[in-house]
Scaffold this active site. Structure first.
Site, PDB file in Angstrom:
ATOM      1  N   LYS B 192      31.094 -26.384 -16.880  1.00 13.61           N
ATOM      2  CA  LYS B 192      29.867 -26.832 -17.551  1.00 13.61           C
ATOM      3  C   LYS B 192      30.165 -27.101 -19.020  1.00 13.61           C
ATOM      4  O   LYS B 192      30.472 -26.195 -19.787  1.00 13.61           O
ATOM      5  CB  LYS B 192      28.766 -25.774 -17.460  1.00 13.61           C
ATOM      6  CG  LYS B 192      27.435 -26.326 -17.978  1.00 13.61           C
ATOM      7  CD  LYS B 192      26.377 -25.268 -18.166  1.00 13.61           C
ATOM      8  CE  LYS B 192      26.386 -24.663 -19.548  1.00 13.61           C
ATOM      9  NZ  LYS B 192      26.054 -25.603 -20.647  1.00 13.61           N
ATOM     10  N   GLU B 266      36.213 -16.020 -24.992  1.00 10.59           N
ATOM     11  CA  GLU B 266      36.785 -16.515 -26.254  1.00 10.59           C
ATOM     12  C   GLU B 266      35.594 -16.697 -27.188  1.00 10.59           C
ATOM     13  O   GLU B 266      34.815 -17.628 -27.016  1.00 10.59           O
ATOM     14  CB  GLU B 266      37.484 -17.838 -25.955  1.00 10.59           C
ATOM     15  CG  GLU B 266      37.918 -18.594 -27.155  1.00 10.59           C
ATOM     16  CD  GLU B 266      38.963 -17.832 -27.880  1.00 10.59           C
ATOM     17  OE1 GLU B 266      38.723 -17.499 -29.036  1.00 10.59           O
ATOM     18  OE2 GLU B 266      39.991 -17.552 -27.265  1.00 10.59           O
ATOM     19  N   CYS B 300      35.848 -21.525 -34.183  1.00 15.33           N
ATOM     20  CA  CYS B 300      35.763 -20.080 -33.999  1.00 15.33           C
ATOM     21  C   CYS B 300      36.805 -19.347 -34.838  1.00 15.33           C
ATOM     22  O   CYS B 300      36.570 -18.254 -35.312  1.00 15.33           O
ATOM     23  CB  CYS B 300      35.906 -19.716 -32.530  1.00 15.33           C
ATOM     24  SG  CYS B 300      37.335 -20.475 -31.763  1.00 15.33           S
ATOM     25  N   GLU B 397      29.204 -14.741 -38.856  1.00 12.49           N
ATOM     26  CA  GLU B 397      29.863 -16.019 -38.640  1.00 12.49           C
ATOM     27  C   GLU B 397      28.854 -17.131 -38.928  1.00 12.49           C
ATOM     28  O   GLU B 397      27.781 -17.180 -38.326  1.00 12.49           O
ATOM     29  CB  GLU B 397      30.335 -16.114 -37.185  1.00 12.49           C
ATOM     30  CG  GLU B 397      31.072 -17.394 -36.893  1.00 12.49           C
ATOM     31  CD  GLU B 397      31.601 -17.475 -35.461  1.00 12.49           C
ATOM     32  OE1 GLU B 397      30.893 -16.991 -34.552  1.00 12.49           O
ATOM     33  OE2 GLU B 397      32.693 -18.010 -35.259  1.00 12.49           O
TER      34      GLU B 397
END
Lengths: 344, 795
Positions: B192, B266, B300, B397
């Site tokens: 997906k 991840e 990331c 973040e």
């Protein structure tokens, strides 16, 4: 253009931002670089990471594509920054005269008209010859505002007694050269004899008098980028007006990584002293797109001021020819051929 | 602007990449896409679609299908049906298929790059020069693993059907990272794409069709989070691989707990970018550009926390500001743009709100003097100074082009600041001293460390994080293991019902003479500690007699044990030779008390003399095995296609909690302890609840074997109760559970707090006496994590 294998570069360059007094000579109205004492502390803090430098130069051109009208303008700017050069054993006055004619009119006038820049007086930055050819070049360029540059100081290897090298500089100046491209003693760099390097360049600077001093580092002989940075810095401290990469005779001549290191050293020297030093990559720059990459490098790392012949020159033999072809392509939409453009 | 004007200004001017081929492709599909299931384009059953939008101008690019439950069922069924054939095709057959995909990507590289830029907003320069070449490289590399599978991964088999959910920041690259290893290993896939960026995955599906990939091997199901949820919860999926936010990752961990699905995550990061005073500062500035202004900072592993040594901090900040002034933000399809569009207005709003928060908390914000384009989602490069670890923008973040800068004084302080985060994905270290660089790299808690570089990726070098940045690796050998399982795990018997039955009521102590009471205690920090609870639990022999008592360990015992383990951090850096020597010494001391342990096992479990003796022998041999392994489970040196060495170091995971089963009470204990301590981990172990005396006897062996205190800590008591405490302890890095299925589910579910790495048996009983099942590389891999340290070199 040039005959045989020697560098015969194109150039023409009276340009818009002219300095008072010595029209065409490098450096701007703020005056010459007086140099400093030999500051060994400045050398100590030199750090160059080769991989990171290469990464920057590998991505710099792809980050700054210049297209269409902007590209034509940038290529014309490159023309004005060329030191049109012939440095061959078979140079004669006739050969130099032909080169000088090209220096005055580096691009076909119909192309300049089509580009709408006919009135900008585009010519190369200088004509660069051996000392014996200076007089012929000065005569051929009379009234053009184009300075004559002379290599000197035992070009290209520099393996001549210092007294003779200094005398050669003086002779070239006396013959009318307004820019002197000296070579440094590479051995001083390889043995880290910074004092000797400093003294030598100081002496050449002295011998130049009013003529501008360009110091050729022979970067291909210096082995490491750290050496390149240190040699650049010492030359600047000794009063050079311009740092130049190569003679065109080393195994490896101008490269983007070497240029980036020198240009960053120019920036550092300016931070330390306020002085603006010029830059001249020489040898191996033959394609118009290489010229664009160098101009991007100057603009990104040093700023707009370094996109003028006062602070930036190309030492290149075949570059002008490729630029002429690209400009014609820009005007006509057809790919051009070398024979359509006047030879140097 | 005319040529003459450009000549005067020396501006760059526009350098547009033609969008036409990508637009034509969209038009050829009527700007409307179905689901790719079984190599066919299938309309979503309920006909729901959503728009994919170009973030550079807000215009709709195409309508994309929203897969619902029926569609996901169909896709899973297609993948399931295709899987046996895909395995039968063999490594070489699959290598051919992946090779064809790599070639297809290269042949259509520019179309993919332009489409990606349109859909995501990232600069064409990046998609063209970075994303798409890495995609091709990933398929080539994994074509190679498929070819070598039989030789290099003997004893392993594919997991089955993998459900993969990828983010929007590197749409096609993340597809490659997921799909290539899964297919190479023999799994079939349901992928997906992210809701914002489905288009290149759909184009890739077409390339798969053209390349002749067998039907059902790769299925692309578009949709939003609800579709992702359907995949995560689907009972017939064997593996979930997710890249995205830590928040969603945590949700997936909870949702899949106890399902038996393999999981790799991840997740996010707040990676440090450390500059020492002996760095090439100008190059470090370019490094920062590549770290935080790559892909608009939506990376990331973005180097988003700049740590500067005090002596050069001011100069660096000045240089950075000058550099930022030269960055160009604008049309992603302009080839001379550094920073493109933020993926969507909602992400832009998040960036803006976090920046506002930073300003409100008193940090100093600096942005360039120029302004961003009015139309579309753009945000300027931003630098915060005057921040501290306590600032929100230092911890959170941001996932945007926003950098926070702090200073440090010493290398130790740099390590402390670098590690002061819940994340641990990547780090960048800038110094010209190889000593300093190689001293720093192992100390930073991150899966990837770039020395004098940043954001380098290669299929041969594993990528993945520590802590809340997730678990598992992508790329390299370690990444390939994430799509395989040991073949022996397939048909294991489940734990029987009797394991769950309470122990029989103790009778009286049987002895001819009154024994001197031996009080088995917990073993914490190298000494015997009475349980905090003040309660004891009876240990009953196989014949019902009372054998003795052990402490009823509780939360505080676990807390103390973990604290002792934390303090024993020196074990992680102890010489491997020393660890080996100690393991042999433990074996030696155990051998000296062989009969005593044999008798204890007989008494506790009712084992026959020979069987009990065999268990002790096996435990001694196992200790020898890990003594042998201690200095042999080496990392690797990768040679990615740049001038670089990448050191893939095997680092200890940290603090491992181990929950032991009831069978083979000594051997199972040793089998879990020994690999962990061999690799430099510290362990908190809960021995068999029913037969704990082998463990409490064993600490006397440890005491005489020079094992530093705190490396092994033993807490007796209720396994599942203590397992929960360990699972919920944020200082514990990994948790191994062997026992009934319910415990596995509980451990996985309770571990979401710090997303610790769990390794559970899902209620399957292994044969501890079989070396294939009871020891070896599989254990060692769980006891370690791979840190890839990139060291570009050259003078």
């Amino acid at each position: 253009m040039s005959r045989g294998e020697q560098p015969a570069a194109a150039g023409s360059g009276a340009e818009v931002h002219q300095m008072p007094g010595r029209a065409g000579a490098m450096q701007d109205s703020t005056g010459r670089n007086p140099g400093t004492e030999l500051e060994l502390d400045w050398l100590e803090e030199v750090r160059v990471n080769r991989s990171a430098v290469e990464r920057r130069t590998a991505t710099l051109a792809p980050r700054r594509a210049v297209k269409k009208d902007a590209q034509a303008a940038w290529l014309l700017k490159a023309v004005t920054c060329i030191d049109l050069t012939t440095l061959a054993g078979d140079d004669t006055a006739g050969r130099v005269q032909r080169l000088c004619a090209k220096a005055r009119r580096p691009v076909r006038s119909d192309l300049l008209e089509a580009l709408g820049v006919a009135d900008l007086g585009i010519h190369v930055g200088a004509v660069c010859v051996y000392p014996m050819m200076v007089a012929a070049a000065v005569e051929a360029l009379d009234g053009s505002g184009i300075p004559v540059a002379s290599v000197a100081a035992g070009f290209p290897a520099g393996q001549t007694p210092l007294a003779q090298r200094i005398a050669e500089v003086e002779a070239a100046v006396a013959a009318g050269a307004r820019e002197i491209d000296i070579v440094i003693t590479r051995g001083h760099v390889l043995t880290a004899n910074w004092q000797a390097l400093y003294d030598e360049v100081r002496a050449f600077r002295q011998a130049c008098g009013a003529a501008h001093l360009k110091s050729i580092l022979g970067t291909g002989d210096l082995a490491t980028l750290r050496n390149v940075a240190k040699a650049s810095l010492v030359a600047m401290m000794a009063g050079t007006d311009v740092v130049k990469t190569s003679t065109g005779k080393e195994g490896v001549n101008a490269t983007l990584p070497v240029s980036l290191v020198m240009v960053r050293t120019i920036r550092r020297y300016r931070e330390l002293t306020g002085q603006k030093i010029g830059f001249k990559p020489a040898g191996g720059i033959s394609a118009a797109k290489d010229a664009l990459a160098y101009l991007s490098l100057m603009k990104e790392e040093l700023g707009r001021d370094w996109l003028e012949p006062a602070l930036f020159r190309f030492g290149a033999s075949s570059l002008l020819g490729d630029i002429e072809r690209q400009l014609e392509h820009h005007v006509t939409g057809r790919y051009s051929a070398a024979f359509r453009h006047p030879a140097a | 602007m005319s040529v003459a004007e450009f000549f005067s200004s020396m501006d760059y001017g526009p350098a547009p990449e033609a969008a036409r081929p990508a637009v034509d492709w969209l038009d050829a599909h009527d700007r409307r896409f179905d689901l790719f299931i079984g190599n066919e384009w299938v309309a979503p059953k309920d006909q729901r679609r959503f728009d994919s939008i170009n973030p550079a101008n807000g215009r709709v690019l195409a309508a994309v299908a929203q897969a619902g439950a029926t569609d996901i069922d169909a896709a899973v069924a297609a993948a399931r049906a295709a899987q046996p054939g895909w395995v039968v095709l063999g490594g070489h057959g699959r290598a051919r298929a992946l090779y064809a995909l790599a070639r297809a990507v290269q042949k259509h590289a520019r179309l993919l790059a332009v489409l990606e830029s349109l859909d995501n907003g990232k600069p064409i320069r990046e998609t063209r020069d970075i994303d798409i070449p890495l995609v091709a490289r990933h398929f080539y590399h994994h074509a190679g693993w498929a070819q070598l599978l039989d030789a290099e991964f003997a004893g392993y088999e594919p997991l089955g059907v993998a459900g993969q959910i990828i983010p929007w920041n590197f749409p096609l690259l993340m597809l490659a990272w997921k799909v290539a290893p899964a297919l190479a290993a023999g799994n079939t896939v349901l992928l997906k794409p992210a809701e914002f960026t489905s288009l290149t995955a759909l184009l890739f599906a077409e390339l798969c069709q053209q390349a002749g990939l067998p039907p059902g091997v790769l299925n692309i199901v578009t949709g939003d989070g609800a579709t992702g949820e359907l995949i995560v919860n689907h009972p017939d999926i064997d593996k979930i691989a997710f890249t995205g936010s830590t928040e969603v990752g945590r949700h997936i961990r909870a949702a899949t707990a106890g399902s038996g699905k393999a999981l790799t995550l991840e997740l996010g990061g707040k990676s440090p970018f450390i500059v020492f005073d002996d760095a090439d500062l100008d190059s470090a500035v370019e490094g920062v550009v590549d770290a935080i202004w790559f892909n608009q900072g939506q990376v990331c592993c973005a180097g988003s926390r700049l740590l500067l040594q005090e002596s050069i901090a001011e100069r660096m900040v000045d240089k950075l500001r000058a550099r930022m002034e030269n960055l160009r933000v604008g049309d992603p399809l302009d080839k001379a743009i550094d920073i493109g569009a933020i993926v969507a207005p909602v992400q832009l709003a998040r960036i803006e709100s976090l920046v506002a928060k930073g300003v409100a908390e008193g940090a100093t914000l600096w942005q360039p003097s120029w302004s961003c384009p009015e139309e579309g989602s753009f945000y300027p490069p931003s630098l915060f100074t005057g921040v501290a670890p306590a600032s929100t923008i230092v911890q959170e973040e941001i996932f945007g082009p926003v950098l926070v800068a702090m200073t440090f004084r010493t290398p130790d302080e740099a390590v402390a600041l670098a590690n002061n985060t819940r994340y641990g994905l990547a780090a960048s270290v800038w110094t010209e001293s190889i000593n300093l660089a190689l001293d720093m790299a192992p100390k930073i808690k991150a899966g990837v460390v770039w020395v004098n570089s940043t954001n380098l990726f290669d299929a041969a070098c594993g990528f993945g994080g520590y802590r809340e940045s997730g678990y598992g690796r992508e790329g390299g050998r370690e990444g390939f293991y994430a799509y395989l399982r040991p073949s022996w795990t397939k048909n294991l018997p489940p734990y029987g019902a009797d394991e769950d039955r309470p122990a029989p009521e103790p009778g009286t102590v049987a002895a001819d003479l009154p024994l001197i009471d031996r009080t088995a205690k917990n073993y914490i920090g190298g000494s015997q500690k009475r349980s905090d609870s003040g309660y004891s639990r009876a240990v009953v022999a196989a014949d019902g007699r009372l054998l003795g008592e052990v402490g009823e360990g509780n939360r505080k015992d676990i807390r103390d044990a973990v604290e002792a383990a934390r303090k024993a951090v020196g074990w992680a850096s102890a010489a491997t030779h020393l660890r080996a020597q100690i393991l042999y010494y433990i074996a030696e001391n155990l051998a000296a008390r062989q009969r005593e342990f044999r008798d204890r096992i007989m008494a506790m479990t009712g084992a026959k003399r020979r069987a009990a003796a065999k268990e002790v022998d096996a435990a001694i041999a196992r200790l020898f095995s890990y003594g042998a392994w201690a200095d042999k489970f080496d990392g690797a040196v990768h040679a990615p296609p740049i001038r670089d060495v990448t050191l893939a170091m095997h680092e200890p995971v940290g603090i491992v909690g181990a929950l032991c089963p009831d069978e083979a009470p000594l051997l199972a204990l040793i089998s879990l302890l020994a690999p962990a301590i061999a690799m430099g981990d510290r362990v908190v172990v809960v021995p068999s609840p029913r037969h704990p005396l082998a463990a409490t006897d064993f600490y006397q062996v440890l005491d005489t074997s020079d094992l530093p205190g705190g490396v092994v800590n033993i807490v007796t008591g209720d396994r599942d109760g203590l397992a929960r405490v360990l699972a919920e302890h944020d200082e514990v890095d990994a948790l191994w559970y062997v026992g009934p299925a319910a415990g596995s589910a509980m451990v996985e579910g309770a571990s979401v707090g710090n997303l610790k790495q769990t390794w559970v048996n899902n209620g399957k009983r292994r044969d501890w006496f079989d070396p294939r099942q009871g020891e070896g590389r599989d254990y060692l891999r769980h006891a370690t994590q791979v840190k890839n340290i990139w060291v570009p070199y050259g003078e």
